[in-house]
Design an enzyme around this catalytic site. Structure first.
Site, PDB file in Angstrom:
ATOM      1  N   TYR A  69      -2.215   1.345 -11.926  1.00  0.00           N
ATOM      2  CA  TYR A  69      -1.018   2.168 -12.087  1.00  0.00           C
ATOM      3  C   TYR A  69       0.227   1.326 -11.835  1.00  0.00           C
ATOM      4  CZ  TYR A  69      -1.711   2.289  -7.050  1.00  0.00           C
ATOM      5  OH  TYR A  69      -1.915   1.914  -5.757  1.00  0.00           O
TER       6      TYR A  69
ATOM      7  N   THR B  68     -18.828  -9.736 -18.321  1.00  0.00           N
ATOM      8  CA  THR B  68     -20.093 -10.388 -17.963  1.00  0.00           C
ATOM      9  C   THR B  68     -21.207  -9.365 -18.181  1.00  0.00           C
ATOM     10  OG1 THR B  68     -18.878 -11.624 -16.290  1.00  0.00           O
ATOM     11  CG2 THR B  68     -21.282 -11.675 -16.136  1.00  0.00           C
TER      12      THR B  68
ATOM     13  N   ALA C 158     -14.796  -0.987  -8.335  1.00  0.00           N
ATOM     14  CA  ALA C 158     -14.237   0.322  -8.698  1.00  0.00           C
ATOM     15  C   ALA C 158     -15.198   1.077  -9.620  1.00  0.00           C
ATOM     16  CB  ALA C 158     -12.877   0.143  -9.360  1.00  0.00           C
TER      17      ALA C 158
ATOM     18  N   THR D 104      -8.641  -1.250   2.124  1.00  0.00           N
ATOM     19  CA  THR D 104      -8.312  -1.670   0.765  1.00  0.00           C
ATOM     20  C   THR D 104      -8.623  -3.153   0.596  1.00  0.00           C
ATOM     21  OG1 THR D 104      -6.640  -1.527  -0.960  1.00  0.00           O
ATOM     22  CG2 THR D 104      -5.826  -2.039   1.242  1.00  0.00           C
TER      23      THR D 104
ATOM     24  N   SER E  50       0.832  -1.218   0.000  1.00  0.00           N
ATOM     25  CA  SER E  50       0.000   0.000   0.000  1.00  0.00           C
ATOM     26  C   SER E  50       0.858   1.256   0.000  1.00  0.00           C
ATOM     27  CB  SER E  50      -0.920   0.017   1.222  1.00  0.00           C
ATOM     28  OG  SER E  50      -1.575   1.269   1.278  1.00  0.00           O
TER      29      SER E  50
ATOM     30  N   LYS F 242     -13.303  -3.948   1.163  1.00  0.00           N
ATOM     31  CA  LYS F 242     -14.141  -2.753   0.953  1.00  0.00           C
ATOM     32  C   LYS F 242     -15.640  -3.036   1.093  1.00  0.00           C
ATOM     33  CE  LYS F 242     -10.883  -0.191  -1.910  1.00  0.00           C
ATOM     34  NZ  LYS F 242     -10.662   0.556  -3.159  1.00  0.00           N
TER      35      LYS F 242
ATOM     36  N   GLY G  64     -15.725  -2.222 -17.368  1.00  0.00           N
ATOM     37  CA  GLY G  64     -15.708  -2.936 -16.090  1.00  0.00           C
ATOM     38  C   GLY G  64     -16.938  -2.594 -15.280  1.00  0.00           C
ATOM     39  N   ALA G  65     -17.367  -3.529 -14.441  1.00  0.00           N
ATOM     40  CA  ALA G  65     -18.574  -3.314 -13.638  1.00  0.00           C
ATOM     41  C   ALA G  65     -18.395  -3.878 -12.236  1.00  0.00           C
ATOM     42  CB  ALA G  65     -19.784  -3.948 -14.337  1.00  0.00           C
TER      43      ALA G  65
HETATM   44  P1  NDP Z   1     -13.378  -6.209  -9.056  1.00  0.00           P
HETATM   45  O1  NDP Z   1     -12.780  -7.551  -8.846  1.00  0.00           O
HETATM   46  O2  NDP Z   1     -14.501  -5.747  -8.199  1.00  0.00           O
HETATM   47  O3  NDP Z   1     -13.928  -6.133 -10.576  1.00  0.00           O
HETATM   48  C1  NDP Z   1     -13.145  -6.564 -11.645  1.00  0.00           C
HETATM   49  C2  NDP Z   1     -13.769  -6.101 -12.977  1.00  0.00           C
HETATM   50  O4  NDP Z   1     -12.809  -6.333 -14.006  1.00  0.00           O
HETATM   51  C3  NDP Z   1     -15.022  -6.860 -13.362  1.00  0.00           C
HETATM   52  O5  NDP Z   1     -15.855  -5.992 -14.084  1.00  0.00           O
HETATM   53  C4  NDP Z   1     -14.465  -7.983 -14.273  1.00  0.00           C
HETATM   54  O6  NDP Z   1     -15.392  -8.437 -15.206  1.00  0.00           O
HETATM   55  C5  NDP Z   1     -13.377  -7.218 -14.984  1.00  0.00           C
HETATM   56  N1  NDP Z   1     -12.287  -8.058 -15.506  1.00  0.00           N
HETATM   57  C6  NDP Z   1     -11.429  -8.837 -14.790  1.00  0.00           C
HETATM   58  N2  NDP Z   1     -10.526  -9.389 -15.600  1.00  0.00           N
HETATM   59  C7  NDP Z   1     -10.811  -8.976 -16.862  1.00  0.00           C
HETATM   60  C8  NDP Z   1     -10.237  -9.219 -18.151  1.00  0.00           C
HETATM   61  N3  NDP Z   1      -9.177 -10.011 -18.292  1.00  0.00           N
HETATM   62  N4  NDP Z   1     -10.801  -8.610 -19.215  1.00  0.00           N
HETATM   63  C9  NDP Z   1     -11.864  -7.793 -19.081  1.00  0.00           C
HETATM   64  N5  NDP Z   1     -12.458  -7.531 -17.896  1.00  0.00           N
HETATM   65  C10 NDP Z   1     -11.929  -8.120 -16.802  1.00  0.00           C
HETATM   66  O7  NDP Z   1     -12.143  -5.187  -9.043  1.00  0.00           O
HETATM   67  P2  NDP Z   1     -12.190  -3.618  -8.716  1.00  0.00           P
HETATM   68  O8  NDP Z   1     -13.371  -3.058  -9.400  1.00  0.00           O
HETATM   69  O9  NDP Z   1     -12.024  -3.401  -7.263  1.00  0.00           O
HETATM   70  O10 NDP Z   1     -10.830  -3.103  -9.390  1.00  0.00           O
HETATM   71  C11 NDP Z   1     -10.712  -2.917 -10.787  1.00  0.00           C
HETATM   72  C12 NDP Z   1      -9.393  -2.216 -11.120  1.00  0.00           C
HETATM   73  O11 NDP Z   1      -9.367  -0.906 -10.581  1.00  0.00           O
HETATM   74  C13 NDP Z   1      -8.142  -2.924 -10.564  1.00  0.00           C
HETATM   75  O12 NDP Z   1      -7.141  -2.881 -11.570  1.00  0.00           O
HETATM   76  C14 NDP Z   1      -7.761  -2.068  -9.372  1.00  0.00           C
HETATM   77  O13 NDP Z   1      -6.370  -2.128  -9.127  1.00  0.00           O
HETATM   78  C15 NDP Z   1      -8.165  -0.682  -9.852  1.00  0.00           C
HETATM   79  N6  NDP Z   1      -8.429   0.266  -8.761  1.00  0.00           N
HETATM   80  C16 NDP Z   1      -7.656   1.395  -8.684  1.00  0.00           C
HETATM   81  C17 NDP Z   1      -7.872   2.330  -7.692  1.00  0.00           C
HETATM   82  C18 NDP Z   1      -7.011   3.567  -7.648  1.00  0.00           C
HETATM   83  O14 NDP Z   1      -7.060   4.304  -6.647  1.00  0.00           O
HETATM   84  N7  NDP Z   1      -6.258   3.862  -8.665  1.00  0.00           N
HETATM   85  C19 NDP Z   1      -8.909   2.153  -6.669  1.00  0.00           C
HETATM   86  C20 NDP Z   1      -9.698   0.949  -6.853  1.00  0.00           C
HETATM   87  C21 NDP Z   1      -9.437   0.044  -7.860  1.00  0.00           C
HETATM   88  P3  NDP Z   1     -16.427  -9.647 -14.861  1.00  0.00           P
HETATM   89  O15 NDP Z   1     -17.605  -8.991 -14.192  1.00  0.00           O
HETATM   90  O16 NDP Z   1     -16.761 -10.219 -16.185  1.00  0.00           O
HETATM   91  O17 NDP Z   1     -15.702 -10.603 -13.953  1.00  0.00           O
END
Ligand code: NDP
Length: 269
Positions: A217, A153, A131, A62, A15, A66, A127-128
């Site tokens: 990042y 999905t 975040a 984190t 972190s 969350k 993405g859904a």
């Molecule tokens: P989640 O696990 O809640 O969600 C993951 C999402 O990514 C889902 O929509 C999933 O789709 C999709 N996904 C996963 N793998 C793939 C792939 N290979 N191709 C396409 N879609 C994919 O994760 P979070 O929402 O918590 O985090 C998402 C990103 O945001 C991470 O990279 C995280 O590091 C970043 N983040 C950055 C922050 C910042 O402060 N900069 C803060 C919070 C998050 P499906 O529904 O189909 O599984």
């Protein structure tokens, strides 16, 4: 007495928050310490209880806690309720108040740091997951023309769009293959970059002068940023979002907003 804060996660060694908050504290003359707190995977609620007993004033949360954090709170701010997730806890007067500053951090990075207004724009959110959910209300509050959510999905994107269907901004959910037209702002809120993969959208989604932001990042541009750059978009990674969400949490705890530029210079010289 020095006030105590921490970031709770598992793992937690990576972190960056403990590098950010001491800078904000020095800048604003606030007397506080900010530590890392490793919570057992099955012991988040007990960890929070212990922090309260130990006199901590608040904490960031984190991965992977969350969603669980939202359940231990005695009260949730509106944006935490909309996000269904909490990244900032305030311990005060026997209450545990939960907030979510990830979305406001994203919006601050786009509008202030990148200098791109969201009002009136077409926004594509890839993405859904958590975040994306956290980003939606703060994005909607900026008054974009439209938000399209695209996800691997499809049903998850459709359900998320339905959850945010009561606002004045049109929000729709679909699969990547159904995305049509071009956008002013494209946000990769999927975890695809972690696997070095690209969400399968056409390069034509980046309209003229588009901004592409990957929430992930690192020291190198992500594959999504390279793809967007080749399509002519300006690109940013998620470091600015991280720095801004920390500033927002700091302001909630201390009532004073730090200047994020110094942290940017320190973390990306
Ligand atoms: P989640 O696990 O809640 O969600 C993951 C999402 O990514 C889902 O929509 C999933 O789709 C999709 N996904 C996963 N793998 C793939 C792939 N290979 N191709 C396409 N879609 C994919 O994760 P979070 O929402 O918590 O985090 C998402 C990103 O945001 C991470 O990279 C995280 O590091 C970043 N983040 C950055 C922050 C910042 O402060 N900069 C803060 C919070 C998050 P499906 O529904 O189909 O599984």
């Amino acid at each position: 007495m020095t006030d105590k804060y921490c970031v709770i996660g598992n793992p937690i060694a990576h972190s960056k928050s403990p590098e950010i908050h001491p800078v904000y504290a020095r800048q604003t003359g606030q007397d506080l310490v900010y530590e890392r707190c490793l919570a057992p995977l099955d012991g988040f609620a007990a960890t929070v209880k212990q922090l309260v007993a130990d006199g901590f004033r608040g904490a960031n949360v984190t991965l992977p806690f969350k969603l669980e954090a939202a359940r231990v709170c005695t009260r949730l701010e509106e944006r935490a309720r909309a996000a269904g997730a909490v990244n900032t806890l305030v311990f005060a007067s026997g209450e545990i108040v939960g907030d979510n500053t990830d979305g406001p951090g994203l919006v601050a990075d786009i509008t202030r740091n990148a200098g791109v207004a969201i009002a009136g724009k077409r926004v594509l959110l890839l993405g859904a997951g958590g975040a994306a959910r956290g980003a939606l209300l703060p994005l909607i509050q900026q008054g974009p023309r439209e938000i399209v959510i695209a996800n691997r999905t499809v049903a998850t994107a459709e359900a998320l769009a339905r959850d945010f269907g009561q606002y004045a901004v049109p929000v729709s959910g679909m699969g990547f293959a159904s995305v049509a037209g071009s956008f002013d702002i494209v946000i990769n809120a999927s975890a695809s970059s972690l696997a070095g993969e690209l969400p399968p959208v056409s390069p034509t989604v980046f309209g003229p002068g588009a901004l592409a932001l990957d929430m992930m990042y690192g020291s190198q541009p992500t594959v999504f940023m390279e793809f967007a750059s080749q399509a002519g978009a300006a690109t940013r990674d998620g470091l600015g979002m991280l720095i801004e969400q920390a500033a927002e949490a700091f302001a909630i705890w201390r009532g004073v907003r730090p200047d994020t530029a110094e942290v940017f210079r320190k973390m990306r010289p």
